[in-house]
Write a protein that holds these residues in place. Structure first.
Motif, PDB file in Angstrom:
ATOM      1  N   SER A  92       0.800  -1.221   0.000  1.00 13.83           N
ATOM      2  CA  SER A  92       0.000   0.000   0.000  1.00 13.83           C
ATOM      3  C   SER A  92       0.834   1.274   0.000  1.00 13.83           C
ATOM      4  O   SER A  92       0.459   2.265  -0.618  1.00 13.83           O
ATOM      5  N   ASN A  93       1.969   1.257   0.700  1.00 12.15           N
ATOM      6  CA  ASN A  93       2.775   2.473   0.780  1.00 12.15           C
ATOM      7  C   ASN A  93       4.252   2.157   0.563  1.00 12.15           C
ATOM      8  O   ASN A  93       4.710   1.036   0.779  1.00 12.15           O
ATOM      9  N   LYS A  94       4.965   3.163   0.121  1.00  9.57           N
ATOM     10  CA  LYS A  94       6.352   3.002  -0.301  1.00  9.57           C
ATOM     11  C   LYS A  94       7.240   2.451   0.812  1.00  9.57           C
ATOM     12  O   LYS A  94       8.163   1.669   0.557  1.00  9.57           O
ATOM     13  N   GLU A  95       6.948   2.829   2.062  1.00  5.54           N
ATOM     14  CA  GLU A  95       7.802   2.415   3.181  1.00  5.54           C
ATOM     15  C   GLU A  95       7.788   0.908   3.409  1.00  5.54           C
ATOM     16  O   GLU A  95       8.720   0.364   4.004  1.00  5.54           O
ATOM     17  N   ARG A  96       6.740   0.224   2.948  1.00  2.97           N
ATOM     18  CA  ARG A  96       6.629  -1.217   3.188  1.00  2.97           C
ATOM     19  C   ARG A  96       7.180  -2.063   2.044  1.00  2.97           C
ATOM     20  O   ARG A  96       7.118  -3.289   2.080  1.00  2.97           O
ATOM     21  N   ASP A 111      -2.229  -3.100  -6.467  1.00  2.00           N
ATOM     22  CA  ASP A 111      -2.507  -3.284  -5.043  1.00  2.00           C
ATOM     23  C   ASP A 111      -4.010  -3.306  -4.780  1.00  2.00           C
ATOM     24  O   ASP A 111      -4.801  -2.785  -5.558  1.00  2.00           O
ATOM     25  N   HIS A 112      -4.388  -3.916  -3.647  1.00  2.00           N
ATOM     26  CA  HIS A 112      -5.793  -4.002  -3.275  1.00  2.00           C
ATOM     27  C   HIS A 112      -6.079  -3.420  -1.904  1.00  2.00           C
ATOM     28  O   HIS A 112      -7.202  -3.539  -1.404  1.00  2.00           O
ATOM     29  N   HIS A 113      -5.101  -2.760  -1.276  1.00  2.00           N
ATOM     30  CA  HIS A 113      -5.321  -2.150   0.026  1.00  2.00           C
ATOM     31  C   HIS A 113      -5.992  -0.780  -0.128  1.00  2.00           C
ATOM     32  O   HIS A 113      -6.116  -0.263  -1.239  1.00  2.00           O
ATOM     33  N   LEU A 114      -6.388  -0.210   0.996  1.00  2.00           N
ATOM     34  CA  LEU A 114      -6.883   1.158   0.977  1.00  2.00           C
ATOM     35  C   LEU A 114      -5.807   2.063   0.380  1.00  2.00           C
ATOM     36  O   LEU A 114      -4.625   1.922   0.691  1.00  2.00           O
ATOM     37  N   ILE A 115      -6.217   2.969  -0.462  1.00  2.00           N
ATOM     38  CA  ILE A 115      -5.246   3.806  -1.168  1.00  2.00           C
ATOM     39  C   ILE A 115      -4.715   4.880  -0.220  1.00  2.00           C
ATOM     40  O   ILE A 115      -5.444   5.776   0.214  1.00  2.00           O
ATOM     41  N   VAL A 116      -3.443   4.768   0.107  1.00  2.00           N
ATOM     42  CA  VAL A 116      -2.799   5.747   0.979  1.00  2.00           C
ATOM     43  C   VAL A 116      -1.583   6.382   0.320  1.00  2.00           C
ATOM     44  O   VAL A 116      -1.124   7.446   0.740  1.00  2.00           O
ATOM     45  N   ASP A 117      -1.037   5.741  -0.718  1.00  2.00           N
ATOM     46  CA  ASP A 117       0.197   6.227  -1.333  1.00  2.00           C
ATOM     47  C   ASP A 117       0.289   5.680  -2.759  1.00  2.00           C
ATOM     48  O   ASP A 117       0.717   4.551  -2.966  1.00  2.00           O
TER      49      ASP A 117
END
Length: 318
Positions: A92-96, A111-117
């Protein structure tokens, strides 16, 4: 068309399979602390790209996970000098991201997570999909691709892992369309399920430990495995977290958790699950996140546990 990912999905699909002509290599990434969907979507792309292109295909990320025993053999590959396309799945996010995407000239996110990044140059983000593997399988289906049983098996494992055998609320008609397509590619469900769900005496000992030592705080239940417990039970930290749903099917528990000591990184990994409570909101306050009812988090110290429980109780309206 049985499934619309986003407007212009076929153009996006064309980018995945044709953009490779502009690059010397394709590097496939996924998130840290990978689960079945992370590996399933990563390898589901890998096996197809290896078959359909002579480009250098590279897998990035830690490949020591015990989960890899469920997948067919692959080669990690090595990054070479040249123009690079990066594809990041299930993150979901670049840090992961488990790997450095600055090595890439262009990045595609699926991706299929909530869009945060939306960190990709191209982003395919489907929040209501059961898994990233579902998205990729349905893209193949729409393109009427015949894929190898190796790729189909990887994607099926990803779907099964993130939907908990089609039990979670994100399971939809589209999930079953994807599963049907993968079955048509020659996989045998019994051969996938048997090694995945067959249990042994080690499992029995872990279940016994959890049932004897779980802790209930109002309508929240959790078990804790320190490093010594993991050694005594002869399981890895990763395996310790995988038993989280041992506490799932009890009416008294709205939220259930696995907390495992991660001695190598001097922290504690938390797997959060619920039926109706959006635990991802709380997980985001503890270096984590994920899906509304299934998330991960990290505690730097067990002293943070009281705060975690207090926030969970608040959203449970206890």
């Amino acid at each position: 068309m049985v499934y619309r990912i986003i407007n212009g999905v076929m153009k996006m699909l064309e980018k995945i399979f044709n953009i490779k002509d502009d690059y010397d290599q394709i590097v496939i990434y996924r998130h840290i602390n990978p689960d079945l969907d992370a590996f399933g979507s990563q390898l589901g792309l890998y096996f197809v790209l290896k078959e359909k292109t002579d480009k250098n295909i590279v897998l990035l990320g830690d490949m020591t996970s015990d989960l890899l025993k469920y997948f067919d053999a692959f080669e990690v590959g090595r990054i070479k000098v040249g123009k690079t396309l990066g594809i990041v799945v299930d993150t979901s996010n670049k840090e992961r991201i488990d790997g450095d995407i600055s090595l890439c000239d262009k990045v595609l996110k699926i991706d299929h997570h909530l869009i945060v990044d939306s960190y990709g140059d191209i982003n395919i983000e489907v929040e209501n999909a059961s898994s990233c593997s579902e998205i990729i399988a349905l893209m193949y289906k729409q393109a009427q691709l015949k894929i190898s049983s190796l790729a189909a098996k990887a994607l099926y494992l990803g779907i099964v892992g993130d939907s908990n055998r089609f039990l979670y609320s994100a399971t939809s008609a589209n999930t079953f369309y994807a599963a049907a397509y993968l079955l048509e590619q020659g996989i045998t469900v019994s051969e996938i399920y048997e090694p995945l769900y067959m249990q042994n005496k080690t499992d029995l000992n872990v279940f016994k430990f959890i049932y004897n030592h779980y802790i209930q705080v109002d309508n929240i239940a959790y078990y804790y495995l320190n490093d010594k417990d993991l050694q005594n039970l002869n399981i890895t930290r990763e395996q310790g977290s995988s038993y989280v749903n041992t506490l799932a099917d009890f009416a008294e528990f709205e939220v259930w958790m696995a907390i495992t000591e991660f001695k190598e990184q001097n922290c504690y990994r938390v797997s959060l699950r619920s039926r109706h409570v959006p635990v991802n909101v709380v997980a985001s306050h503890f270096q984590g996140g994920g899906h509304a009812f299934a998330s991960g988090a990290t505690l730097n110290s067990l002293t943070e546990l009281d705060d975690l429980l207090a926030q969970l109780k608040e959203i449970c309206h206890v």
